[in-house]
Design a protein around this motif. Structure first.
Motif, short mmCIF file in Angstrom:
data_model
loop_
_atom_site.label_atom_id
_atom_site.label_comp_id
_atom_site.label_asym_id
_atom_site.label_seq_id
_atom_site.Cartn_x
_atom_site.Cartn_y
_atom_site.Cartn_z
N GLY A 184 0.77 -1.23 0.00
CA GLY A 184 0.00 0.00 0.00
C GLY A 184 0.80 1.28 0.00
N ILE A 185 2.12 1.19 -0.18
CA ILE A 185 2.93 2.43 -0.10
C ILE A 185 3.79 2.67 -1.34
CG2 ILE A 185 2.99 2.57 2.41
CD1 ILE A 185 5.65 1.19 2.40
N GLY A 186 3.73 1.80 -2.32
CA GLY A 186 4.48 2.01 -3.55
C GLY A 186 5.82 1.29 -3.56
N ALA A 187 6.42 1.24 -4.76
CA ALA A 187 7.70 0.56 -4.94
C ALA A 187 8.85 1.38 -4.38
CB ALA A 187 7.93 0.29 -6.43
N LYS A 202 4.10 8.11 -9.91
CA LYS A 202 2.91 7.76 -9.13
C LYS A 202 3.01 6.36 -8.54
CE LYS A 202 -0.09 10.77 -11.88
NZ LYS A 202 -0.15 11.80 -10.83
N CYS A 203 3.96 5.55 -9.04
CA CYS A 203 4.12 4.17 -8.56
C CYS A 203 5.18 4.04 -7.47
CB CYS A 203 4.50 3.25 -9.73
SG CYS A 203 3.28 3.17 -11.06
N ILE A 204 5.90 5.12 -7.18
CA ILE A 204 7.04 5.06 -6.27
C ILE A 204 6.67 5.63 -4.90
CG2 ILE A 204 9.46 5.69 -5.96
CD1 ILE A 204 8.85 3.87 -8.38
N ARG A 205 7.12 4.96 -3.85
CA ARG A 205 6.82 5.38 -2.48
C ARG A 205 7.60 6.62 -2.08
NH1 ARG A 205 8.48 0.52 1.22
NH2 ARG A 205 7.46 -0.56 -0.50
N ARG A 206 7.22 7.22 -0.98
CA ARG A 206 7.96 8.34 -0.42
C ARG A 206 9.35 7.88 -0.01
NH1 ARG A 206 3.95 11.83 3.43
NH2 ARG A 206 5.45 13.46 2.87
N GLY A 207 10.35 8.67 -0.41
CA GLY A 207 11.74 8.31 -0.12
C GLY A 207 12.34 7.37 -1.15
N GLY A 208 11.61 7.07 -2.21
CA GLY A 208 12.10 6.15 -3.23
C GLY A 208 12.97 6.83 -4.28
N GLY A 209 13.23 6.10 -5.35
CA GLY A 209 14.09 6.64 -6.39
C GLY A 209 13.71 6.14 -7.77
N ILE A 210 14.20 6.85 -8.77
CA ILE A 210 13.94 6.51 -10.18
C ILE A 210 15.21 6.73 -10.98
CG2 ILE A 210 12.75 7.25 -12.29
CD1 ILE A 210 10.32 7.94 -10.61
N VAL A 211 15.49 5.78 -11.88
CA VAL A 211 16.53 5.96 -12.89
C VAL A 211 15.86 6.03 -14.25
CG1 VAL A 211 18.45 4.90 -14.12
CG2 VAL A 211 18.44 4.89 -11.64
N GLN A 222 3.64 17.07 -5.87
CA GLN A 222 3.11 15.73 -5.63
C GLN A 222 4.12 14.64 -6.00
OE1 GLN A 222 0.41 14.91 -4.17
NE2 GLN A 222 -0.81 16.79 -4.16
N ASP A 223 4.86 14.83 -7.09
CA ASP A 223 5.69 13.76 -7.62
C ASP A 223 7.10 13.70 -7.02
OD1 ASP A 223 3.61 13.02 -9.26
OD2 ASP A 223 4.29 14.21 -10.96
N ILE A 224 7.63 14.85 -6.61
CA ILE A 224 9.03 14.87 -6.15
C ILE A 224 9.17 15.40 -4.72
CG2 ILE A 224 11.35 15.76 -6.60
CD1 ILE A 224 10.66 15.91 -9.55
N THR A 225 8.74 16.63 -4.50
CA THR A 225 9.02 17.27 -3.21
C THR A 225 8.35 16.55 -2.05
OG1 THR A 225 9.15 19.39 -4.36
CG2 THR A 225 8.94 19.45 -1.97
N ARG A 226 7.04 16.35 -2.13
CA ARG A 226 6.32 15.73 -1.03
C ARG A 226 6.81 14.32 -0.74
NH1 ARG A 226 1.82 12.69 0.24
NH2 ARG A 226 1.58 12.03 -1.92
N LYS A 227 7.25 13.63 -1.79
CA LYS A 227 7.73 12.26 -1.63
C LYS A 227 9.23 12.17 -1.36
CE LYS A 227 4.43 9.61 -4.45
NZ LYS A 227 4.34 8.67 -5.60
N GLU A 228 9.95 13.26 -1.59
CA GLU A 228 11.42 13.24 -1.53
C GLU A 228 11.98 12.11 -2.39
OE1 GLU A 228 13.48 13.51 2.16
OE2 GLU A 228 12.77 15.54 2.55
#
Length: 397
Positions: A280-283, A301-310, A327-333
């Motif tokens: 329930g919190i994303g990848a 939208k599929c990545i959890r807070r504190g996650g990362g993307i390459v 929504q996509d970067i700042t709030r989730k870091e």
């Protein structure tokens, strides 16, 4: 006193090297190559085969895969290279070695009969990136790769979609005799995903056995990304694509969940499914390998807070996308990083990854679904454009 195998190899190498003059005679008078003369126009041309110089290597090409970059060049020549012999996912047999060439990129002696692959060229002395950050030479503006070099009077055989390749001074190359031709053809794209994995490590997200990772896009790069993640110990991989046959291949290479985005009502619906699969919190992490800007925006939208993307899918400019920074970067870091080509020192990583992948039973060579001879290269490109297979390979002999 009996000689060791290493001593014998050194003696043979010395004898062969001394026998080569500064301008060795070629094995043939000429050879064919498929030249991109204009967008969507390939022409088989015959070129004279000159003798190699003392700091060069002559290679008889065996096979080369068609890369997405080749397709972009074929469709629009975005780098203004034409006329150009494309093909950089190639391998071949060494025919002649200039007397000043002694060893490959990891110190192995190179001899006629060796099977080799090539990586990037050395960059110019004026490149400040390479001078002060040699581990980031892949970011140099003058980065050069065989198959992406324009035709020159002295160098017609610049890419692997030809019968021969002349390796110039300053090139990085590797002897890989203990690999099948199919595995050797995959070393170059494998280096791309090995580099992407190294870039992921800079995001501060600890990728480990319990990490949940999304790979978006199951073309050759996305599928190899899945394989390198599985080989690296990632056990929870979600593959996303719109082609069921490619999703089936993703399963065989280590993705335990496969999602066809066409089965969902937009990105929010797809993201909800990913959340349901990740407590329930994303990848934890995502690798974007589609080359479509909209897909890149949706992956957040599929990545959890504190996650990362390459982002590893945009080798050419595919355009812009719309996203929400809050929504996509700042709030989730979320930490986002790009991955651009590879460095020559990552070719040994790719070699060992492919050997390990085979060792644990991942069918990486099943990525090769179509094979064509050089005189049918136009058909090979058409098959690739129509996405009838996964990895299309052109074979010389």
């Amino acid at each position: 006193m009996p000689l060791s195998s290493n001593k014998i190899e050194k003696i043979v190498h010395e004898v062969v090297s001394r026998s080569l003059s500064a301008e060795a005679k070629p094995f043939a008078e000429s050879g064919r190559a498929a030249v991109l003369v204009a967008p969507e126009k390939l022409k088989l041309q015959e070129f004279p085969l000159r003798g190699i110089r003392s700091d060069e290597i002559l290679v008889k090409v065996e096979a080369c895969g068609i890369c997405g970059t080749d397709i972009h060049c074929y469709k629009s020549d975005p780098f203004a290279l034409a006329p150009v012999v494309l093909g950089h996912e190639g391998t071949g047999i060494v025919l002649e070695v200039g007397r000043d060439v002694k060893m490959d990129g990891v110190g192995k002696p190179v001899l006629p009969g060796d099977r080799i692959v090539t990586s990037i060229f050395e960059t110019s002395e004026n490149c400040l990136i390479a001078k002060y950050n040699p581990h980031k030479a892949n970011l140099c503006d003058d980065l050069r790769v065989y198959g992406l070099l324009p035709d020159e009077p002295e160098y017609h055989f610049n890419g692997y979609f030809g019968e021969y390749l002349i390796i110039r001074p300053g090139s990085s190359f590797f002897v890989v005799n203990d690999m099948s031709t199919d595995l050797r053809v995959l070393i170059e794209p494998a280096a791309v995903v090995c580099h992407a994995l190294e870039r992921a490590k800079t995001c501060g997200v600890n990728l480990n056995f319990r990490s949940r990772v999304v790979v978006q896009g199951c073309g050759p790069i996305g599928l190899l990304m899945i394989a390198v993640l599985r080989t690296h110990g990632i056990n929870n991989i979600i593959a996303i694509d719109g082609n069921n046959s490619r999703l089936s291949m993703a399963a065989s290479l280590g993705a335990d969940v496969q999602l066809n985005f066409k089965d969902f009502n937009g990105i929010d619906d797809l993201a909800s499914k990913v959340y349901s699969l990740t407590k329930g919190i994303g990848a934890h992490f995502g690798f974007q390998a589609t080359g479509f800007p909209e897909a890149f925006a949706g992956l957040f939208k599929c990545i959890r807070r504190g996650g990362g993307i390459v982002e590893v899918g945009h080798f050419v400019d595919g355009g812009n996308c719309t996203m929400n920074p809050h929504q996509d970067i700042t709030r989730k870091e979320i930490t986002v990083t790009g991955s651009w080509v590879y460095n020559s020192f990552e070719y040994p990583y790719a070699y060992h990854f492919l050997r390990r992948a085979e060792g644990i039973g991942l069918p990486v060579t099943d990525l090769i679904t179509h094979r064509f001879p050089l005189d049918q290269i136009q058909t090979a490109f058409d098959v690739n454009l129509q996405q009838q297979g996964i990895k299309v390979v052109v074979e010389m002999d």
